[in-house]
Design a protein around this motif. Sequence first.
Motif, PDB file in Angstrom:
ATOM      1  N   PRO A 115       3.086  15.308  -4.666  1.00 33.81           N
ATOM      2  CA  PRO A 115       2.367  14.623  -5.737  1.00 33.81           C
ATOM      3  C   PRO A 115       3.311  14.214  -6.870  1.00 33.81           C
ATOM      4  CG  PRO A 115       1.368  16.763  -5.245  1.00 33.81           C
ATOM      5  CD  PRO A 115       2.643  16.666  -4.465  1.00 33.81           C
ATOM      6  N   VAL A 116       3.041  13.093  -7.485  1.00 27.74           N
ATOM      7  CA  VAL A 116       3.825  12.630  -8.633  1.00 27.74           C
ATOM      8  C   VAL A 116       3.058  13.020  -9.886  1.00 27.74           C
ATOM      9  CG1 VAL A 116       4.767  10.601  -9.786  1.00 27.74           C
ATOM     10  CG2 VAL A 116       4.725  10.705  -7.285  1.00 27.74           C
ATOM     11  N   ASP A 117       3.753  13.624 -10.853  1.00 28.92           N
ATOM     12  CA  ASP A 117       3.094  14.070 -12.082  1.00 28.92           C
ATOM     13  C   ASP A 117       2.280  12.946 -12.708  1.00 28.92           C
ATOM     14  OD1 ASP A 117       4.181  16.580 -11.849  1.00 28.92           O
ATOM     15  OD2 ASP A 117       5.869  16.178 -13.187  1.00 28.92           O
ATOM     16  N   GLY A 118       1.024  13.254 -13.009  1.00 30.67           N
ATOM     17  CA  GLY A 118       0.169  12.307 -13.708  1.00 30.67           C
ATOM     18  C   GLY A 118      -0.527  11.294 -12.803  1.00 30.67           C
ATOM     19  N   LEU A 119      -0.306  11.349 -11.494  1.00 28.58           N
ATOM     20  CA  LEU A 119      -0.929  10.384 -10.586  1.00 28.58           C
ATOM     21  C   LEU A 119      -1.834  11.095  -9.596  1.00 28.58           C
ATOM     22  CD1 LEU A 119       2.021   8.003  -9.633  1.00 28.58           C
ATOM     23  CD2 LEU A 119       0.351   7.735 -11.447  1.00 28.58           C
ATOM     24  N   CYS A 120      -2.899  10.413  -9.237  1.00 28.85           N
ATOM     25  CA  CYS A 120      -3.808  10.900  -8.216  1.00 28.85           C
ATOM     26  C   CYS A 120      -3.833   9.857  -7.103  1.00 28.85           C
ATOM     27  CB  CYS A 120      -5.206  11.079  -8.806  1.00 28.85           C
ATOM     28  SG  CYS A 120      -6.417  11.577  -7.583  1.00 28.85           S
ATOM     29  N   VAL A 121      -3.598  10.281  -5.877  1.00 29.03           N
ATOM     30  CA  VAL A 121      -3.563   9.359  -4.744  1.00 29.03           C
ATOM     31  C   VAL A 121      -4.823   9.551  -3.910  1.00 29.03           C
ATOM     32  CG1 VAL A 121      -2.346   8.760  -2.623  1.00 29.03           C
ATOM     33  CG2 VAL A 121      -1.054   9.362  -4.672  1.00 29.03           C
ATOM     34  N   THR A 122      -5.509   8.453  -3.633  1.00 29.01           N
ATOM     35  CA  THR A 122      -6.662   8.459  -2.743  1.00 29.01           C
ATOM     36  C   THR A 122      -6.333   7.573  -1.565  1.00 29.01           C
ATOM     37  OG1 THR A 122      -8.179   8.725  -4.601  1.00 29.01           O
ATOM     38  CG2 THR A 122      -9.116   7.913  -2.541  1.00 29.01           C
ATOM     39  N   ARG A 123      -6.317   8.142  -0.377  1.00 30.65           N
ATOM     40  CA  ARG A 123      -6.017   7.357   0.823  1.00 30.65           C
ATOM     41  C   ARG A 123      -7.267   6.621   1.265  1.00 30.65           C
ATOM     42  NH1 ARG A 123      -0.955   8.226   2.407  1.00 30.65           N
ATOM     43  NH2 ARG A 123       0.009  10.177   1.822  1.00 30.65           N
ATOM     44  N   LEU A 124      -7.086   5.367   1.657  1.00 27.94           N
ATOM     45  CA  LEU A 124      -8.197   4.557   2.131  1.00 27.94           C
ATOM     46  C   LEU A 124      -8.437   4.838   3.613  1.00 27.94           C
ATOM     47  CD1 LEU A 124      -7.199   1.216   0.410  1.00 27.94           C
ATOM     48  CD2 LEU A 124      -8.864   2.892  -0.373  1.00 27.94           C
ATOM     49  N   LYS A 125      -9.631   4.503   4.070  1.00 28.03           N
ATOM     50  CA  LYS A 125      -9.942   4.691   5.484  1.00 28.03           C
ATOM     51  C   LYS A 125      -9.025   3.836   6.338  1.00 28.03           C
ATOM     52  CE  LYS A 125     -14.775   5.658   4.603  1.00 28.03           C
ATOM     53  NZ  LYS A 125     -16.135   5.206   4.767  1.00 28.03           N
ATOM     54  N   ARG A 126      -8.857   4.230   7.581  1.00 27.56           N
ATOM     55  CA  ARG A 126      -7.945   3.557   8.516  1.00 27.56           C
ATOM     56  C   ARG A 126      -8.208   2.058   8.611  1.00 27.56           C
ATOM     57  NH1 ARG A 126      -3.266   3.648  10.790  1.00 27.56           N
ATOM     58  NH2 ARG A 126      -3.153   3.086  12.961  1.00 27.56           N
ATOM     59  N   ASP A 127      -9.463   1.642   8.694  1.00 32.03           N
ATOM     60  CA  ASP A 127      -9.762   0.224   8.826  1.00 32.03           C
ATOM     61  C   ASP A 127     -10.079  -0.422   7.474  1.00 32.03           C
ATOM     62  OD1 ASP A 127     -11.912   1.947   8.988  1.00 32.03           O
ATOM     63  OD2 ASP A 127     -13.146   0.582  10.151  1.00 32.03           O
ATOM     64  N   ALA A 128      -9.404   0.056   6.462  1.00 33.82           N
ATOM     65  CA  ALA A 128      -9.536  -0.471   5.106  1.00 33.82           C
ATOM     66  C   ALA A 128      -8.746  -1.773   4.972  1.00 33.82           C
ATOM     67  CB  ALA A 128      -9.046   0.579   4.124  1.00 33.82           C
ATOM     68  N   PRO A 129      -8.620  -2.306   3.780  1.00 35.12           N
ATOM     69  CA  PRO A 129      -7.942  -3.595   3.597  1.00 35.12           C
ATOM     70  C   PRO A 129      -6.567  -3.657   4.258  1.00 35.12           C
ATOM     71  CG  PRO A 129      -8.855  -2.833   1.529  1.00 35.12           C
ATOM     72  CD  PRO A 129      -9.025  -1.723   2.518  1.00 35.12           C
ATOM     73  N   ARG A 130      -6.242  -4.836   4.725  1.00 32.34           N
ATOM     74  CA  ARG A 130      -4.940  -5.090   5.330  1.00 32.34           C
ATOM     75  C   ARG A 130      -4.226  -6.123   4.477  1.00 32.34           C
ATOM     76  NH1 ARG A 130      -4.902  -3.254  10.706  1.00 32.34           N
ATOM     77  NH2 ARG A 130      -6.948  -2.610  11.388  1.00 32.34           N
ATOM     78  N   ARG A 131      -2.973  -6.299   4.737  1.00 30.40           N
ATOM     79  CA  ARG A 131      -2.233  -7.306   3.989  1.00 30.40           C
ATOM     80  C   ARG A 131      -1.740  -8.385   4.941  1.00 30.40           C
ATOM     81  NH1 ARG A 131       1.709  -2.770   3.054  1.00 30.40           N
ATOM     82  NH2 ARG A 131       2.937  -2.794   4.939  1.00 30.40           N
ATOM     83  N   ALA A 132      -1.638  -9.559   4.418  1.00 29.57           N
ATOM     84  CA  ALA A 132      -1.082 -10.677   5.172  1.00 29.57           C
ATOM     85  C   ALA A 132       0.319 -10.936   4.636  1.00 29.57           C
ATOM     86  CB  ALA A 132      -1.943 -11.922   4.991  1.00 29.57           C
ATOM     87  N   ILE A 133       1.228 -11.257   5.538  1.00 32.68           N
ATOM     88  CA  ILE A 133       2.579 -11.574   5.098  1.00 32.68           C
ATOM     89  C   ILE A 133       2.916 -12.989   5.527  1.00 32.68           C
ATOM     90  CG2 ILE A 133       3.364  -9.178   5.126  1.00 32.68           C
ATOM     91  CD1 ILE A 133       4.795  -9.858   7.775  1.00 32.68           C
ATOM     92  N   GLY A 134       3.825 -13.577   4.852  1.00 31.64           N
ATOM     93  CA  GLY A 134       4.250 -14.930   5.196  1.00 31.64           C
ATOM     94  C   GLY A 134       5.744 -15.077   4.952  1.00 31.64           C
TER      95      GLY A 134
END
Length: 72
Positions: free
Chosen positions: A22-41
Motif C-alpha cells: 500500500p502507498v501511504d494515503g492511498l486506497c486502491v479498489t480493484r475493478l472486476k475482471r470485465d471492467a473498462p478496457r482501454r484502446a490504444i493507437g
Amino acid sequence: FELVRLGLGVSLVPSMAVRTRPVDGLCVTRLKRDAPRRAIGLAYKYGRSRSALADRFEALLQLRVESLASPA
C-alpha cells in the motif's frame, strides 16, 4: 498518484501500475475482471513517410493486440 494523495480526485490506472505494498494515503479498489478496457493507437504525422522500423513496430504491435483479443 500525487493528486489523489492530495485529495484532488481519483485516478484509473492499469493494475501493473499499482504496487503490491500500500502507498501511504492511498486506497486502491480493484475493478472486476470485465471492467473498462482501454484502446490504444499508433500516431504519426500525416503526410510523412515512416521508417521500416516504425512499420515493423506497427506489425508487431498488431500481432500482439490480436493475440490478446483471441480466446485462449
